[in-house]
Design a protein around this motif. Structure first.
Motif, PDB file in Angstrom:
ATOM      1  N   PHE A 293       0.831  -1.204   0.000  1.00  0.00           N
ATOM      2  CA  PHE A 293       0.000   0.000   0.000  1.00  0.00           C
ATOM      3  C   PHE A 293       0.862   1.249   0.000  1.00  0.00           C
ATOM      4  O   PHE A 293       1.950   1.261   0.576  1.00  0.00           O
ATOM      5  CB  PHE A 293      -0.891   0.039   1.252  1.00  0.00           C
ATOM      6  N   ILE A 294       0.330   2.318  -0.615  1.00  0.00           N
ATOM      7  CA  ILE A 294       1.025   3.606  -0.609  1.00  0.00           C
ATOM      8  C   ILE A 294       0.024   4.670  -0.135  1.00  0.00           C
ATOM      9  O   ILE A 294      -1.153   4.630  -0.533  1.00  0.00           O
ATOM     10  CB  ILE A 294       1.568   3.963  -2.017  1.00  0.00           C
ATOM     11  N   TRP A 295       0.495   5.558   0.742  1.00  0.00           N
ATOM     12  CA  TRP A 295      -0.356   6.637   1.258  1.00  0.00           C
ATOM     13  C   TRP A 295       0.556   7.722   1.816  1.00  0.00           C
ATOM     14  O   TRP A 295       1.756   7.497   1.993  1.00  0.00           O
ATOM     15  CB  TRP A 295      -1.281   6.101   2.361  1.00  0.00           C
ATOM     16  N   ASN A 296      -0.009   8.903   2.087  1.00  0.00           N
ATOM     17  CA  ASN A 296       0.811   9.866   2.823  1.00  0.00           C
ATOM     18  C   ASN A 296       0.548   9.667   4.313  1.00  0.00           C
ATOM     19  O   ASN A 296      -0.549   9.285   4.729  1.00  0.00           O
ATOM     20  CB  ASN A 296       0.636  11.311   2.328  1.00  0.00           C
ATOM     21  N   ALA A 297       1.582   9.876   5.118  1.00  0.00           N
ATOM     22  CA  ALA A 297       1.524   9.509   6.539  1.00  0.00           C
ATOM     23  C   ALA A 297       0.371  10.218   7.243  1.00  0.00           C
ATOM     24  O   ALA A 297      -0.364   9.612   8.030  1.00  0.00           O
ATOM     25  CB  ALA A 297       2.854   9.838   7.221  1.00  0.00           C
ATOM     26  N   ASP A 298       0.183  11.492   6.922  1.00  0.00           N
ATOM     27  CA  ASP A 298      -0.869  12.246   7.594  1.00  0.00           C
ATOM     28  C   ASP A 298      -2.243  11.652   7.282  1.00  0.00           C
ATOM     29  O   ASP A 298      -3.101  11.528   8.157  1.00  0.00           O
ATOM     30  CB  ASP A 298      -0.800  13.711   7.164  1.00  0.00           C
ATOM     31  N   PHE A 299      -2.448  11.249   6.032  1.00  0.00           N
ATOM     32  CA  PHE A 299      -3.744  10.700   5.656  1.00  0.00           C
ATOM     33  C   PHE A 299      -4.035   9.365   6.340  1.00  0.00           C
ATOM     34  O   PHE A 299      -5.135   9.137   6.837  1.00  0.00           O
ATOM     35  CB  PHE A 299      -3.870  10.552   4.133  1.00  0.00           C
ATOM     36  N   ILE A 300      -3.053   8.481   6.401  1.00  0.00           N
ATOM     37  CA  ILE A 300      -3.332   7.174   7.015  1.00  0.00           C
ATOM     38  C   ILE A 300      -3.608   7.353   8.519  1.00  0.00           C
ATOM     39  O   ILE A 300      -4.454   6.673   9.099  1.00  0.00           O
ATOM     40  CB  ILE A 300      -2.208   6.133   6.742  1.00  0.00           C
ATOM     41  N   ILE A 301      -2.941   8.325   9.121  1.00  0.00           N
ATOM     42  CA  ILE A 301      -3.189   8.580  10.543  1.00  0.00           C
ATOM     43  C   ILE A 301      -4.628   9.087  10.739  1.00  0.00           C
ATOM     44  O   ILE A 301      -5.350   8.639  11.626  1.00  0.00           O
ATOM     45  CB  ILE A 301      -2.153   9.579  11.107  1.00  0.00           C
ATOM     46  N   ARG A 302      -5.058   9.992   9.847  1.00  0.00           N
ATOM     47  CA  ARG A 302      -6.439  10.479   9.938  1.00  0.00           C
ATOM     48  C   ARG A 302      -7.440   9.358   9.654  1.00  0.00           C
ATOM     49  O   ARG A 302      -8.521   9.311  10.246  1.00  0.00           O
ATOM     50  CB  ARG A 302      -6.652  11.667   8.997  1.00  0.00           C
ATOM     51  N   SER A 303      -7.067   8.451   8.757  1.00  0.00           N
ATOM     52  CA  SER A 303      -7.953   7.323   8.478  1.00  0.00           C
ATOM     53  C   SER A 303      -8.097   6.437   9.727  1.00  0.00           C
ATOM     54  O   SER A 303      -9.187   5.964  10.046  1.00  0.00           O
ATOM     55  CB  SER A 303      -7.421   6.520   7.293  1.00  0.00           C
ATOM     56  N   PHE A 304      -7.002   6.224  10.449  1.00  0.00           N
ATOM     57  CA  PHE A 304      -7.081   5.482  11.710  1.00  0.00           C
ATOM     58  C   PHE A 304      -7.990   6.201  12.708  1.00  0.00           C
ATOM     59  O   PHE A 304      -8.772   5.574  13.411  1.00  0.00           O
ATOM     60  CB  PHE A 304      -5.684   5.298  12.319  1.00  0.00           C
TER      61      PHE A 304
ATOM     62  N   ARG B 259     -10.531   7.998  12.163  1.00  0.00           N
ATOM     63  CA  ARG B 259     -11.939   7.801  11.788  1.00  0.00           C
ATOM     64  C   ARG B 259     -12.377   6.353  11.918  1.00  0.00           C
ATOM     65  O   ARG B 259     -13.468   6.063  12.400  1.00  0.00           O
ATOM     66  CB  ARG B 259     -12.163   8.247  10.335  1.00  0.00           C
ATOM     67  N   ASN B 260     -11.518   5.426  11.455  1.00  0.00           N
ATOM     68  CA  ASN B 260     -11.946   4.035  11.337  1.00  0.00           C
ATOM     69  C   ASN B 260     -11.558   3.134  12.517  1.00  0.00           C
ATOM     70  O   ASN B 260     -12.156   2.082  12.711  1.00  0.00           O
ATOM     71  CB  ASN B 260     -11.410   3.434  10.037  1.00  0.00           C
ATOM     72  N   GLN B 261     -10.539   3.541  13.277  1.00  0.00           N
ATOM     73  CA  GLN B 261     -10.108   2.772  14.449  1.00  0.00           C
ATOM     74  C   GLN B 261      -9.839   3.744  15.606  1.00  0.00           C
ATOM     75  O   GLN B 261      -8.712   3.861  16.087  1.00  0.00           O
ATOM     76  CB  GLN B 261      -8.829   1.971  14.126  1.00  0.00           C
ATOM     77  N   PRO B 262     -10.892   4.429  16.054  1.00  0.00           N
ATOM     78  CA  PRO B 262     -10.675   5.508  17.031  1.00  0.00           C
ATOM     79  C   PRO B 262      -9.989   5.058  18.329  1.00  0.00           C
ATOM     80  O   PRO B 262      -9.169   5.798  18.874  1.00  0.00           O
ATOM     81  CB  PRO B 262     -12.091   6.039  17.304  1.00  0.00           C
ATOM     82  N   GLU B 263     -10.287   3.836  18.774  1.00  0.00           N
ATOM     83  CA  GLU B 263      -9.667   3.382  20.034  1.00  0.00           C
ATOM     84  C   GLU B 263      -8.167   3.212  19.896  1.00  0.00           C
ATOM     85  O   GLU B 263      -7.383   3.682  20.735  1.00  0.00           O
ATOM     86  CB  GLU B 263     -10.256   2.029  20.449  1.00  0.00           C
TER      87      GLU B 263
ATOM     88  N   GLU C 253       0.627  -3.786  24.186  1.00  0.00           N
ATOM     89  CA  GLU C 253      -0.213  -4.980  24.370  1.00  0.00           C
ATOM     90  C   GLU C 253      -1.697  -4.629  24.508  1.00  0.00           C
ATOM     91  O   GLU C 253      -2.554  -5.493  24.354  1.00  0.00           O
ATOM     92  CB  GLU C 253       0.269  -5.814  25.562  1.00  0.00           C
ATOM     93  N   LEU C 254      -2.006  -3.360  24.750  1.00  0.00           N
ATOM     94  CA  LEU C 254      -3.408  -2.945  24.847  1.00  0.00           C
ATOM     95  C   LEU C 254      -4.045  -2.744  23.470  1.00  0.00           C
ATOM     96  O   LEU C 254      -5.258  -2.564  23.352  1.00  0.00           O
ATOM     97  CB  LEU C 254      -3.515  -1.629  25.633  1.00  0.00           C
ATOM     98  N   ALA C 255      -3.227  -2.774  22.430  1.00  0.00           N
ATOM     99  CA  ALA C 255      -3.736  -2.507  21.078  1.00  0.00           C
ATOM    100  C   ALA C 255      -4.605  -3.658  20.567  1.00  0.00           C
ATOM    101  O   ALA C 255      -4.385  -4.816  20.912  1.00  0.00           O
ATOM    102  CB  ALA C 255      -2.564  -2.281  20.124  1.00  0.00           C
ATOM    103  N   THR C 256      -5.600  -3.295  19.740  1.00  0.00           N
ATOM    104  CA  THR C 256      -6.454  -4.298  19.089  1.00  0.00           C
ATOM    105  C   THR C 256      -5.609  -5.179  18.182  1.00  0.00           C
ATOM    106  O   THR C 256      -4.748  -4.683  17.475  1.00  0.00           O
ATOM    107  CB  THR C 256      -7.482  -3.588  18.167  1.00  0.00           C
TER     108      THR C 256
END
Ligand code: GDD
Ligand code: MG
Length: 351
Positions: free
Chosen positions: A197-208, A210-214, A240-243
């Protein structure tokens, strides 16, 4: 700038007994190429990412193997996971670290267990993806024309009647049922997800966010310590607390801004002995011989692997996986290759 994260935390259990918990397949020379899979992947990435911008994401257990095999890599580029939580948490952590180094970073996520034939075609496709993600907030995937209904892959339904090189994705489905996979092949508008996958770092962080708020809020609170000496304490306390979830389920199935470049290179996921068999040289009887000297009679279609260039005599055996390692000798029909993961677990319990 261009950055890369190289995923190297898997165990490769279907390649047992060559791939083991202590020494997984990515740190082995599976193809007999004179270098290990992770070394090949790293070298491939350096043709478009500076070596100091390549991060290796792996389990703590493999720190020494990474240091030994990738001498060009500094310790700051190795992201060590204290426990296995699949790919999504590792990706988010690395993206946060990379964005902190460079706000405009564009990155590629590359698995460490792929066979790619035409490296210059691969480079062209990836460079197009980098250019796209430098300008736009998109996740760009690389899609492979499917040849059979493999249920171990992700499927990308794409805009079929367009000539664009970068096409919008209608739907991403990770590891479908066999029935679904067959339907996807029939329809003809699906590609396999190459897992690159290719993305810009800022965008993938924003996607997280929105999509994986915890998951996002768990790691985001460490932002001030990333790339400092306090980072390892933060990871030790929080990782270790991560999903436990892969990037495919966590982001790709949920995000809307996904695009695909139909790949112009030949690709294979080296996930099983059969996939390896397809990509290595065979003798006159179609036996693939790895690190062994073989005397064969009435034997064809076998994979014969030894860890110390042993003489292996095979007579009257067709389509078998024959793997001789220090502590284990494995003989399994090729058609049963999917059972090897299970066999490995049984052996570990019993002996
Ligand atoms: N750092 C880290 N941590 N890496 C990991 C972890 C982890 O916990 N788990 C897996 N990896 C690494 C593996 O070593 C491999 O290089 C890569 O991440 C992908 O993981 P796999 O476990 O091999 O994924 P997969 O094959 O089931 O599915 C993915 O790849 C397919 C193509 O090969 C998905 O992206 C599918 O959609 C895709 O079709
Ligand atoms: Mg895989």
């Amino acid at each position: 700038d261009n950055f890369a994260i190289l995923m190297a935390g898997g165990v490769g259990s279907r390649f047992w007994p060559v791939s083991t918990q202590k020494h997984p397949k990515q740190f082995r020379d599976l193809l007999g190429a004179g270098e290990t899979l992770i070394q090949t992947t790293f070298r491939r990435l350096t043709s478009f990412v500076p070596a100091e911008n390549i991060y290796i994401l792996t389990n703590e257990e493999y720190h020494d193997l990474v240091q030994e095999q990738l001498k060009e890599v500094n310790d700051e580029q190795i992201v060590l996971e204290p426990v296995m939580r699949n790919t999504a948490p590792a990706v988010l952590l690395a993206a946060l670290k990379i964005r902190k180094r460079n706000e405009n970073a564009v990155m590629i996520m590359a698995p460490s267990d792929h066979w790619i034939e035409d490296e210059s075609a691969f480079k062209n496709d990836v460079q197009l993806a980098f250019e796209t993600c430098r300008r736009e907030d998109k996740i760009v995937t690389l899609g492979i024309k499917p040849t059979f209904p493999n249920t171990g892959y992700g499927y990308i339904q794409f805009e079929n009647n367009s000539e664009e090189k970068v096409r919008p994705v209608k739907k991403f489905t990770e590891k479908p049922s066999l029935e679904k996979a067959r339907e996807f092949l029939r329809k003809g508008d699906h590609l396999w997800n190459a897992g690159i996958f290719i993305w810009n770092a800022d965008f993938i962080i924003r996607s997280f966010s929105r999509n994986q708020p915890e998951l996002f809020s768990l790691f985001e609170k460490g932002n001030s310590v990333f790339n400092t000496s306090e980072e390892s304490d933060f990871i030790a306390a929080n990782y270790e607390l991560a999903t436990d979830i892969s990037i495919d389920y966590a982001i790709l199935e949920k995000e809307e801004n996904i695009y695909v470049i139909p790949a112009t290179f030949d690709w294979n996921d080296l996930g099983t002995w059969g996939s390896l068999y397809n990509e290595v040289e065979k003798d006159m009887e179609e036996n693939a011989v790895l690190n062994a000297r073989v005397l064969a009679k009435d034997a064809s279609g076998n994979i014969i692997s030894s860890n110390k260039n042993k003489v292996v005599v095979v007579e009257g055996l067709q389509d078998f996986i024959i793997v001789d390692e220090e502590e284990v000798l494995l003989l399994v029909p090729k058609e049963k290759e999917q059972d090897i993961k299970e066999i490995r677990n049984k052996v570990q319990k019993k002996f």
